[in-house]
Design a protein around this motif. Structure first.
Motif, PDB file in Angstrom:
ATOM      1  N   THR A 341       0.839  -1.206   0.000  1.00 22.69           N
ATOM      2  CA  THR A 341       0.000   0.000   0.000  1.00 22.69           C
ATOM      3  C   THR A 341       0.871   1.253   0.000  1.00 22.69           C
ATOM      4  O   THR A 341       0.577   2.222  -0.714  1.00 22.69           O
ATOM      5  N   LEU A 342       1.950   1.247   0.793  1.00 21.55           N
ATOM      6  CA  LEU A 342       2.827   2.412   0.837  1.00 21.55           C
ATOM      7  C   LEU A 342       3.472   2.647  -0.526  1.00 21.55           C
ATOM      8  O   LEU A 342       3.522   3.793  -1.015  1.00 21.55           O
ATOM      9  N   ILE A 343       3.984   1.585  -1.122  1.00 22.30           N
ATOM     10  CA  ILE A 343       4.638   1.716  -2.431  1.00 22.30           C
ATOM     11  C   ILE A 343       3.646   2.257  -3.466  1.00 22.30           C
ATOM     12  O   ILE A 343       3.957   3.182  -4.222  1.00 22.30           O
ATOM     13  N   THR A 344       2.470   1.689  -3.485  1.00 20.68           N
ATOM     14  CA  THR A 344       1.454   2.118  -4.457  1.00 20.68           C
ATOM     15  C   THR A 344       1.027   3.560  -4.200  1.00 20.68           C
ATOM     16  O   THR A 344       0.868   4.358  -5.140  1.00 20.68           O
ATOM     17  N   PHE A 345       0.818   3.893  -2.953  1.00 17.09           N
ATOM     18  CA  PHE A 345       0.397   5.253  -2.602  1.00 17.09           C
ATOM     19  C   PHE A 345       1.436   6.285  -3.051  1.00 17.09           C
ATOM     20  O   PHE A 345       1.096   7.317  -3.645  1.00 17.09           O
ATOM     21  N   LEU A 346       2.710   6.003  -2.785  1.00 15.41           N
ATOM     22  CA  LEU A 346       3.759   6.939  -3.188  1.00 15.41           C
ATOM     23  C   LEU A 346       3.920   6.991  -4.705  1.00 15.41           C
ATOM     24  O   LEU A 346       4.171   8.058  -5.276  1.00 15.41           O
ATOM     25  N   ASP A 347       3.791   5.831  -5.344  1.00 14.18           N
ATOM     26  CA  ASP A 347       3.950   5.788  -6.800  1.00 14.18           C
ATOM     27  C   ASP A 347       2.809   6.492  -7.536  1.00 14.18           C
ATOM     28  O   ASP A 347       2.954   6.860  -8.710  1.00 14.18           O
ATOM     29  N   HIS A 348       1.662   6.652  -6.893  1.00 12.04           N
ATOM     30  CA  HIS A 348       0.503   7.288  -7.529  1.00 12.04           C
ATOM     31  C   HIS A 348       0.281   8.706  -6.990  1.00 12.04           C
ATOM     32  O   HIS A 348      -0.859   9.162  -6.859  1.00 12.04           O
ATOM     33  N   GLY A 349       1.396   9.375  -6.705  1.00  9.22           N
ATOM     34  CA  GLY A 349       1.325  10.789  -6.347  1.00  9.22           C
ATOM     35  C   GLY A 349       0.628  11.068  -5.040  1.00  9.22           C
ATOM     36  O   GLY A 349      -0.014  12.125  -4.899  1.00  9.22           O
ATOM     37  N   ASN A 350       0.710  10.150  -4.073  1.00 11.66           N
ATOM     38  CA  ASN A 350       0.100  10.315  -2.754  1.00 11.66           C
ATOM     39  C   ASN A 350      -1.421  10.510  -2.840  1.00 11.66           C
ATOM     40  O   ASN A 350      -2.015  11.246  -2.053  1.00 11.66           O
ATOM     41  N   SER A 351      -2.016   9.840  -3.815  1.00 10.80           N
ATOM     42  CA  SER A 351      -3.466   9.913  -4.009  1.00 10.80           C
ATOM     43  C   SER A 351      -4.120   8.658  -3.449  1.00 10.80           C
ATOM     44  O   SER A 351      -3.794   7.530  -3.873  1.00 10.80           O
ATOM     45  N   GLU A 353      -7.326   7.730  -3.704  1.00  9.96           N
ATOM     46  CA  GLU A 353      -8.221   7.117  -4.699  1.00  9.96           C
ATOM     47  C   GLU A 353      -7.442   6.363  -5.770  1.00  9.96           C
ATOM     48  O   GLU A 353      -7.817   5.239  -6.164  1.00  9.96           O
ATOM     49  N   ALA A 354      -6.361   6.963  -6.249  1.00  9.57           N
ATOM     50  CA  ALA A 354      -5.564   6.290  -7.275  1.00  9.57           C
ATOM     51  C   ALA A 354      -4.952   5.015  -6.733  1.00  9.57           C
ATOM     52  O   ALA A 354      -4.899   3.984  -7.422  1.00  9.57           O
ATOM     53  N   ALA A 355      -4.479   5.065  -5.482  1.00  7.52           N
ATOM     54  CA  ALA A 355      -3.912   3.852  -4.882  1.00  7.52           C
ATOM     55  C   ALA A 355      -4.976   2.785  -4.694  1.00  7.52           C
ATOM     56  O   ALA A 355      -4.712   1.590  -4.906  1.00  7.52           O
ATOM     57  N   ALA A 356      -6.167   3.203  -4.316  1.00  7.69           N
ATOM     58  CA  ALA A 356      -7.251   2.226  -4.125  1.00  7.69           C
ATOM     59  C   ALA A 356      -7.593   1.528  -5.422  1.00  7.69           C
ATOM     60  O   ALA A 356      -7.824   0.309  -5.455  1.00  7.69           O
ATOM     61  N   ALA A 358      -5.596   1.100  -7.978  1.00  7.53           N
ATOM     62  CA  ALA A 358      -4.489   0.220  -8.379  1.00  7.53           C
ATOM     63  C   ALA A 358      -4.460  -1.057  -7.545  1.00  7.53           C
ATOM     64  O   ALA A 358      -4.054  -2.122  -8.032  1.00  7.53           O
ATOM     65  N   LEU A 359      -4.883  -0.954  -6.296  1.00  7.63           N
ATOM     66  CA  LEU A 359      -4.846  -2.116  -5.396  1.00  7.63           C
ATOM     67  C   LEU A 359      -6.160  -2.905  -5.408  1.00  7.63           C
ATOM     68  O   LEU A 359      -6.251  -3.955  -4.753  1.00  7.63           O
ATOM     69  N   PHE A 360      -7.175  -2.376  -6.124  1.00  7.43           N
ATOM     70  CA  PHE A 360      -8.487  -3.024  -6.180  1.00  7.43           C
ATOM     71  C   PHE A 360      -9.108  -3.166  -4.788  1.00  7.43           C
ATOM     72  O   PHE A 360      -9.654  -4.221  -4.428  1.00  7.43           O
ATOM     73  N   VAL A 361      -8.969  -2.101  -3.986  1.00  6.48           N
ATOM     74  CA  VAL A 361      -9.578  -2.081  -2.654  1.00  6.48           C
ATOM     75  C   VAL A 361     -10.341  -0.769  -2.509  1.00  6.48           C
ATOM     76  O   VAL A 361     -10.208   0.160  -3.316  1.00  6.48           O
ATOM     77  N   HIS A 362     -11.123  -0.695  -1.454  1.00  6.53           N
ATOM     78  CA  HIS A 362     -11.865   0.531  -1.183  1.00  6.53           C
ATOM     79  C   HIS A 362     -10.917   1.620  -0.680  1.00  6.53           C
ATOM     80  O   HIS A 362      -9.891   1.332  -0.039  1.00  6.53           O
ATOM     81  N   ALA A 363     -11.257   2.872  -0.937  1.00  6.79           N
ATOM     82  CA  ALA A 363     -10.415   3.988  -0.493  1.00  6.79           C
ATOM     83  C   ALA A 363     -10.256   4.006   1.018  1.00  6.79           C
ATOM     84  O   ALA A 363      -9.184   4.364   1.551  1.00  6.79           O
ATOM     85  N   ASN A 364     -11.314   3.604   1.743  1.00  4.66           N
ATOM     86  CA  ASN A 364     -11.211   3.583   3.207  1.00  4.66           C
ATOM     87  C   ASN A 364     -10.193   2.547   3.677  1.00  4.66           C
ATOM     88  O   ASN A 364      -9.567   2.710   4.734  1.00  4.66           O
ATOM     89  N   VAL A 366      -7.443   1.847   2.088  1.00  4.36           N
ATOM     90  CA  VAL A 366      -6.148   2.518   1.924  1.00  4.36           C
ATOM     91  C   VAL A 366      -5.898   3.475   3.084  1.00  4.36           C
ATOM     92  O   VAL A 366      -4.798   3.534   3.642  1.00  4.36           O
ATOM     93  N   ARG A 367      -6.949   4.218   3.451  1.00 12.70           N
ATOM     94  CA  ARG A 367      -6.792   5.177   4.562  1.00 12.70           C
ATOM     95  C   ARG A 367      -6.444   4.444   5.860  1.00 12.70           C
ATOM     96  O   ARG A 367      -5.595   4.907   6.647  1.00 12.70           O
ATOM     97  N   TYR A 368      -7.103   3.318   6.087  1.00 13.71           N
ATOM     98  CA  TYR A 368      -6.812   2.531   7.279  1.00 13.71           C
ATOM     99  C   TYR A 368      -5.367   2.053   7.275  1.00 13.71           C
ATOM    100  O   TYR A 368      -4.671   2.124   8.300  1.00 13.71           O
ATOM    101  N   ARG A 369      -4.917   1.549   6.116  1.00 16.71           N
ATOM    102  CA  ARG A 369      -3.539   1.052   6.029  1.00 16.71           C
ATOM    103  C   ARG A 369      -2.525   2.177   6.196  1.00 16.71           C
ATOM    104  O   ARG A 369      -1.443   1.979   6.790  1.00 16.71           O
ATOM    105  N   LEU A 370      -2.832   3.369   5.708  1.00 16.55           N
ATOM    106  CA  LEU A 370      -1.921   4.512   5.885  1.00 16.55           C
ATOM    107  C   LEU A 370      -1.793   4.867   7.371  1.00 16.55           C
ATOM    108  O   LEU A 370      -0.698   5.216   7.844  1.00 16.55           O
TER     109      LEU A 370
END
Length: 402
Positions: A341-351, A353-356, A358-364, A366-370
């Motif tokens: 999640t961290l790698i994807t989040f950073l690679d997608h411009g700290n977005s 929604e974009a990380a969600a 790419a990871l095929f998960v809900h945005a929430n 991603v927020r929980y994992r952050l």
């Protein structure tokens, strides 16, 4: 105006022949005066009685030399300012360390009181006004001489303490701390048996000794021990106190005297358990001080831990290992998709929604994992500075992992 000699109006003095005659009469009773002075000291001052025989004998010599010096000065054919430094020269320097300036002033006052009393009791009535006026002037010079001796002793002691402190700080920072160094640190007022922190910053351009004393005063008010020394263009400060183990406590303490440093970054090393362990804090503080130029927006003071990316880029192997082992490995071992999640989040411009997507998960999710990443590492991916540190940790973790 009548001619004067260091405060004495010559026209008011008797002739040389008269002074010589009075001096002879006075000289005949100096022994009794000295004995009466010592007896009065024992009666007035309990601390004098508690001195050992050696120190009491030295004080007796000083009192006797003072009385004899007065007689000699008064009897001189040509009156001049009394030279009273020889009075204290009759006792060794150790006496100045044994009794305080206040106690010395008490002894001078007692001696003068006894001499004045003896003048009224044993000297002819015609001699008394002349001798009282003379002893008043002589006692003033005697007090000035005592103050000068103690002032010089304080200057020498201060200079010696500064040199000793510089040697202790240098030994501690170089990792050469042994029992002898700890003993010297103790004589300089270091009493902490627990946490120590090293602070490094630019030396002030003017009056570094005054800056160190100002920092010492601020640290003492904060309940901390302090050692400090200028090393080239750097000012190194060692703080001691159990409360420094608390997070950000050292930085808060340093903020109270940070303006005593010269212009530039002031870096606070990590707390260590004992003064013996101070080289570890020194290494981080010096590394941060060298690398701080890469982060000009850094707070002042700044913790060395907050400069890990700059330290790693400047060649600090300890910083590289800290990023890899203290941030990357805990994420990798935590599981739960935190590292991906961290790698994807950073690679997608700290977005988020974009990380969600790419990871095929809900945005929430991603927020929980952050939030979990922040809990595990202490760094929040949504903070730009923390994200920079996390990116560096990812890179170094991949390079340094076994």
């Amino acid at each position: 105006m009548a001619a004067t000699t260091r405060g004495i109006i010559k026209s008011l003095l008797p002739s040389a022949k008269t002074r010589a005659a009075i001096g002879r009469r006075l000289s005949a009773v100096t022994g009794a005066m000295a004995t009466a002075t010592v007896a009065e000291m024992e009666a007035r001052h309990t601390w004098f009685v508690r001195l050992d025989a050696k120190h009491r004998s030295w004080i007796t010599l000083v009192a006797q030399a003072g009385i004899e010096g007065f007689v000699h000065w008064f009897s001189e054919p040509e009156p001049a300012g009394p030279s009273t430094m020889d009075v204290f020269g009759s006792a060794p320097r150790e006496l100045a360390r044994k009794i305080s300036l206040y106690q010395t002033v008490e002894l001078v006052r007692t001696t003068i009181d006894v001499v004045e009393q003896q003048i009224d009791e044993v000297m002819p009535r015609a001699d008394r006004p002349i001798l009282h006026a003379a002893i008043l002037h002589y006692s003033r010079e005697l007090a000035f001489s005592a103050a000068e001796i103690y002032a010089r002793a304080a200057e020498l002691r201060g200079a010696w303490d500064a040199r000793l402190e510089a040697l202790v700080v240098d030994a501690v920072l170089r990792g050469e701390t042994d029992e002898a160094v700890l003993s010297r640190a103790s004589t300089l007022g270091w009493g902490s048996a627990t946490t120590a922190v090293v602070v490094v910053g630019p030396a002030p351009e003017h009056e570094p000794a005054q800056a160190i004393e100002s920092i010492r005063h601020a640290a003492t008010k904060d309940g901390l021990d302090m050692l400090g020394a200028v090393q080239g263009d750097r000012l190194a400060i060692i703080l001691g106190g159990a409360e420094l183990a608390e997070p950000d406590r050292a930085a808060a303490a340093t903020a109270r005297f940070v303006d005593r440093f010269g212009p530039g970054p002031v870096v606070v090393g990590p707390p260590v358990d004992h003064l013996m362990d101070a080289p570890a804090s020194t290494r981080a503080a010096l590394s941060g001080f060298r690398a701080a130029a890469a982060w000009p927006e850094a707070p002042r003071p700044v913790n060395a831990q907050d400069l890990l990316p700059e330290r790693a880029l400047s060649g600090d192997g300890h910083a590289r290992r800290a990023l890899a082992h203290d941030i990357y490995l805990p994420l990798a071992e935590a599981g739960g998709g935190l590292l991906d999640t961290l790698i994807t989040f950073l690679d997608h411009g700290n977005s988020v929604e974009a990380a969600a997507r790419a990871l095929f998960v809900h945005a929430n999710t991603v927020r929980y994992r952050l939030r979990r990443i922040h809990e595990v590492t202490g760094y929040g991916p949504t903070d730009p500075r923390d994200a920079y540190t996390l990116r560096m940790a990812l890179t170094l973790g991949r390079l340094l992992k076994p």
